[in-house]
Scaffold this motif. Structure first.
Motif, short mmCIF file in Angstrom:
data_model
loop_
_atom_site.label_atom_id
_atom_site.label_comp_id
_atom_site.label_asym_id
_atom_site.label_seq_id
_atom_site.Cartn_x
_atom_site.Cartn_y
_atom_site.Cartn_z
N GLY A 1 0.81 -1.22 0.00
CA GLY A 1 0.00 0.00 0.00
C GLY A 1 0.84 1.26 0.00
N GLN A 2 0.51 2.20 0.88
CA GLN A 2 1.23 3.48 0.91
C GLN A 2 2.66 3.34 1.43
OE1 GLN A 2 -1.17 2.81 3.22
NE2 GLN A 2 -0.39 3.43 5.21
N ASN A 3 3.01 2.19 1.96
CA ASN A 3 4.37 1.98 2.49
C ASN A 3 5.40 1.68 1.40
OD1 ASN A 3 3.71 2.27 5.32
ND2 ASN A 3 2.61 0.34 5.08
N LYS A 4 4.95 1.51 0.17
CA LYS A 4 5.87 1.20 -0.94
C LYS A 4 6.96 2.26 -1.07
CE LYS A 4 2.23 -0.82 -3.74
NZ LYS A 4 1.38 -0.56 -4.90
N ILE A 5 6.61 3.51 -0.84
CA ILE A 5 7.56 4.61 -1.03
C ILE A 5 8.80 4.44 -0.14
CG2 ILE A 5 6.54 6.20 0.67
CD1 ILE A 5 7.77 7.17 -2.86
N CYS A 6 8.66 3.73 0.97
CA CYS A 6 9.79 3.49 1.88
C CYS A 6 10.87 2.61 1.23
CB CYS A 6 9.31 2.80 3.15
SG CYS A 6 8.09 3.71 4.08
N PHE A 7 10.50 1.91 0.16
CA PHE A 7 11.41 0.97 -0.48
C PHE A 7 11.99 1.50 -1.79
CE2 PHE A 7 8.60 -1.42 2.24
CZ PHE A 7 9.50 -2.18 2.96
N ALA B 1 5.91 -11.20 -14.88
CA ALA B 1 5.20 -10.95 -13.63
C ALA B 1 5.84 -9.85 -12.79
CB ALA B 1 5.12 -12.24 -12.81
N THR B 2 7.15 -9.67 -12.92
CA THR B 2 7.84 -8.76 -12.00
C THR B 2 8.27 -7.42 -12.60
OG1 THR B 2 9.91 -9.96 -12.40
CG2 THR B 2 8.62 -10.62 -10.48
N ILE B 3 8.43 -7.32 -13.89
CA ILE B 3 8.79 -6.03 -14.49
C ILE B 3 7.76 -4.94 -14.19
CG2 ILE B 3 9.12 -4.82 -16.70
CD1 ILE B 3 10.72 -7.26 -17.68
N PRO B 4 6.45 -5.26 -14.12
CA PRO B 4 5.49 -4.21 -13.78
C PRO B 4 5.71 -3.57 -12.41
CG PRO B 4 4.35 -6.04 -14.80
CD PRO B 4 5.76 -6.49 -14.56
N ILE B 5 6.46 -4.21 -11.53
CA ILE B 5 6.79 -3.59 -10.24
C ILE B 5 7.53 -2.28 -10.48
CG2 ILE B 5 8.15 -3.84 -8.12
CD1 ILE B 5 7.58 -6.85 -8.24
N PHE B 6 8.35 -2.22 -11.52
CA PHE B 6 9.07 -0.98 -11.83
C PHE B 6 8.10 0.16 -12.12
CE2 PHE B 6 12.77 -3.73 -13.42
CZ PHE B 6 13.41 -3.66 -12.21
N PHE B 7 7.07 -0.13 -12.89
CA PHE B 7 6.10 0.92 -13.18
C PHE B 7 5.41 1.37 -11.89
CE2 PHE B 7 1.92 2.58 -14.14
CZ PHE B 7 2.26 3.61 -15.00
N ASP B 8 5.08 0.43 -11.04
CA ASP B 8 4.45 0.77 -9.77
C ASP B 8 5.36 1.64 -8.92
OD1 ASP B 8 2.00 0.37 -8.18
OD2 ASP B 8 3.39 -0.57 -6.75
N MET B 9 6.67 1.36 -8.94
CA MET B 9 7.63 2.18 -8.22
C MET B 9 7.65 3.61 -8.79
SD MET B 9 10.91 -0.32 -7.70
CE MET B 9 11.05 -1.37 -6.26
N MET B 10 7.66 3.70 -10.13
CA MET B 10 7.67 5.02 -10.76
C MET B 10 6.40 5.78 -10.40
SD MET B 10 9.25 4.51 -14.57
CE MET B 10 8.55 2.94 -14.99
N LEU B 11 5.27 5.12 -10.47
CA LEU B 11 3.99 5.74 -10.17
C LEU B 11 3.95 6.21 -8.72
CD1 LEU B 11 1.27 6.38 -11.47
CD2 LEU B 11 0.47 4.13 -10.72
#
Length: 188
Positions: free
Chosen positions: A58-64, A86-96
């Motif tokens: 959730g909102q704690n992603k920014i900590c990582f 399955a895992t490359i989309p994590i990068f987009f989520d990090m950017m977002l």
């Protein structure tokens, strides 16, 4: 929320799936088939678990961010197609995530460029990864028009860097010094 506990979880899981003894593509065909039949590809299972846990933060992603960029990159570079998808989309989520917090994703961008250089120099990465990276992130960006132009610029930058890094890695074994020098200049 215990940041250290989650950090340990992610680092341990990535260390597990990137260990040499699980890199099935390095084994002979017979050994590969034997392991696949008996155990399956454990990297895929753990990679999917990492992905699922990432989205539960959730909102704690920014900590990582940017701390987990390197380990996630290391995981996505494993030459297993389903794991990469399955895992490359994590990068987009990090950017977002970073974009929603700061209006940009410079920390993420700087970290991935730094880590990509290190990983490719270490022998990881290939043309297929580059194509998947581009297509997946471009597709994710289409769903978020506000950030899509920034993501497309980023993808173009990373694709160009990855092309040059792969070329450089390929010519390092080349006897022709002119080719090596040309690739070095291109990379710089």
């Amino acid at each position: 929320f215990n940041l250290q506990l989650w950090n340990n979880y992610f680092h341990l899981a990535v260390a597990f799936i990137t260990q040499d003894s699980l890199q099935l593509e390095n084994f002979s065909h017979t050994k590969y088939n034997k392991i696949q039949n008996k155990y399956g590809d454990m990297r895929r299972l753990i990679g999917f678990a990492i992905r699922d846990m990432w989205y539960k933060l959730g909102q704690n992603k920014i900590c990582f961010i940017p701390g987990m960029v390197g380990p996630i990159l290391e995981m996505t570079l494993i030459p297993e197609v389903e794991l990469r998808k399955a895992t490359i989309p994590i990068f987009f989520d990090m950017m977002l995530c970073e974009y929603q917090r700061t209006g940009e994703f410079k920390k993420f961008e700087n970290e991935i460029i730094l880590k990509l250089d290190h990983e490719v120099e270490g022998g990881r990465g290939d043309e297929h990864y580059m194509q998947l990276f581009e297509s997946i992130l471009t597709e994710c960006a289409k769903q978020h028009p506000g950030i899509s132009s920034l993501v497309e610029s980023f993808v173009s930058l990373v694709k160009g860097l990855l092309e040059r890094l792969l070329d450089y890695r390929a010519v390092m074994s080349d006897e022709n010094k002119d080719n090596r020098m040309s690739c070095t200049v291109n990379l710089l």
